[in-house]
Design an enzyme around this catalytic site. Sequence first.
Site, mmCIF file in Angstrom:
data_model
loop_
_atom_site.group_PDB
_atom_site.id
_atom_site.type_symbol
_atom_site.label_atom_id
_atom_site.label_comp_id
_atom_site.label_asym_id
_atom_site.label_seq_id
_atom_site.Cartn_x
_atom_site.Cartn_y
_atom_site.Cartn_z
ATOM 1 N N THR A 1 87.067 48.061 62.438
ATOM 2 C CA THR A 1 88.008 48.208 61.328
ATOM 3 C C THR A 1 89.052 47.098 61.290
ATOM 4 O O THR A 1 89.219 46.447 60.252
ATOM 5 C CB THR A 1 88.669 49.589 61.355
ATOM 6 N N SER B 1 81.882 51.704 60.482
ATOM 7 C CA SER B 1 83.197 51.120 60.215
ATOM 8 C C SER B 1 83.123 49.653 59.800
ATOM 9 O O SER B 1 84.012 49.167 59.093
ATOM 10 C CB SER B 1 84.087 51.256 61.455
#
Length: 262
Positions: free
Chosen positions: A172, A119
């Site tokens: 993220t 991520s």
Amino acid sequence: MILKNKITLATLSILFLAVSCTSGTGQEKNNPLTSTPPKNIIVFISDGMGYNHLKAANYYTHGKDHAQVFEQQDWVRFAMATYPSVISTSEGDTVYSSGYNPREASKNPEYLKRSATDSGAAGTALSTGTKTYNGAIGMGIHGDTLMHISQSAKALGKAIGVVSSVPLSHATPASFAAHNQQRNNYAEIARYMFFNTQLDVIMGAGNPDFDNDGNPAQKGPDYVGGTEIWEMLKANNNALVFETSEGIFSVKDVDGDGEADP
């Protein structure tokens, strides 16, 4: 449809942009790409999601494709390959990625398990337009600091923020605002987001004082900047300066009025 582990098996991410536009006429209303400039842009990211994940979910829940609200005509949809630029580094040797092969991915499930994107690298690619190594947060492969789209928006006088279903310093949300060489440095990343960015809004899940059922619990506060920062934040006293054993941290001017914002 969300993968909670650190490695996502999909190497193709989809950006869905909720575009709130000013009024237009005729064909412009049906084509956000040619309409008047948008007032607001919201980037939605689902961990490890590609087109086939959406198709499966649509048929499972609705019995047809293109059933999600974000797949309708007034939404703009982009696809972006987010594979890392560096596969591995060992004994001074760097192995670079050769790219992503959709045809191979569609016929060989084992292909997707090799050199999967994490991520940090994927989020950084989406936020900065630059591919990097797994684990990086807003950093390039040579240790260079990359420009986030949120920084560009702030420079244009826009309000910016990150909202997440995971802790705010996870890869993220962090990869749209912070800069760190390793995604696991949660406390450092959280402090950077609090004190080194101009984010107007930061929201994330996970309260260090409670478990997932809302019961009192003692959990690590690294996701919110560490024990000292967390205690000071809970004081909620409009502090502008936070003195800790890690150093002294001062908040920034977020709204552009020349004064620091608590």
